[in-house]
Write a protein that holds these residues in place. Structure first.
Motif, short mmCIF file in Angstrom:
data_model
loop_
_atom_site.label_atom_id
_atom_site.label_comp_id
_atom_site.label_asym_id
_atom_site.label_seq_id
_atom_site.Cartn_x
_atom_site.Cartn_y
_atom_site.Cartn_z
N LYS A 1 8.41 -2.42 -92.41
CA LYS A 1 9.04 -2.33 -91.10
C LYS A 1 9.67 -3.66 -90.67
O LYS A 1 10.76 -3.70 -90.16
CB LYS A 1 8.01 -1.87 -90.05
N CYS A 2 8.94 -4.76 -90.87
CA CYS A 2 9.47 -6.04 -90.42
C CYS A 2 9.83 -6.96 -91.58
O CYS A 2 10.33 -8.06 -91.37
CB CYS A 2 8.50 -6.72 -89.45
N CYS B 1 0.53 -3.18 -89.86
CA CYS B 1 1.00 -4.53 -90.11
C CYS B 1 0.45 -5.46 -89.04
O CYS B 1 0.53 -5.17 -87.86
CB CYS B 1 2.53 -4.53 -90.09
N CYS C 1 5.56 -5.94 -95.33
CA CYS C 1 5.66 -4.83 -94.39
C CYS C 1 7.05 -4.18 -94.50
O CYS C 1 8.06 -4.86 -94.41
CB CYS C 1 5.43 -5.35 -92.98
N CYS D 1 3.81 -7.05 -87.02
CA CYS D 1 4.57 -6.30 -86.04
C CYS D 1 3.78 -5.15 -85.42
O CYS D 1 4.24 -4.54 -84.46
CB CYS D 1 5.88 -5.78 -86.65
#
Ligand SMILES: [Zn+2]
Length: 105
Positions: free
Chosen positions: A77-78, A97, A75, A100
């Protein structure tokens, strides 16, 4: 046609096989074969013949295909390896995801 959960340009991690743990960018998606090509994963040596005079022949290392089920999306983002969920946002299908919950696309 089967749809893969990962696509070209995604960062993925190999979760099975000899290259388990290798992280890289997905270079090619082959949904028909359910396989993908990931940067630096499943490197195979190919023998190349010189086509023109003066061109170096020899062995080149190249990525081979691996089963799509053997990779997992990381991911953006995380930064965790995650399964991919799907959601609809403004009438558009997006991937989310599972860790998250954020929109990946
Ligand atoms: Zn995430």
């Amino acid at each position: 046609m089967k749809k893969l959960n990962v696509k070209t340009g995604d960062t993925v991690v190999v979760i099975a096989g000899k290259d388990k743990g290798v992280k890289g960018k997905m270079l090619v998606a082959l949904p028909q074969e359910d396989r993908v090509i990931v940067q630096n994963a499943n490197m195979v040596t190919r023998h190349k013949k010189p086509r023109r005079q003066g061109e170096p022949g020899g062995r080149i290392k190249q990525e081979g295909t691996i089963a799509a089920s053997n990779v997992m999306l990381i991911c953006p983002k995380c930064d965790k390896a995650t399964r991919v969920g799907h959601a609809v946002e403004k009438d558009k299908k997006v991937r989310v995801c599972k860790k998250c919950g954020k929109n990946i696309d």
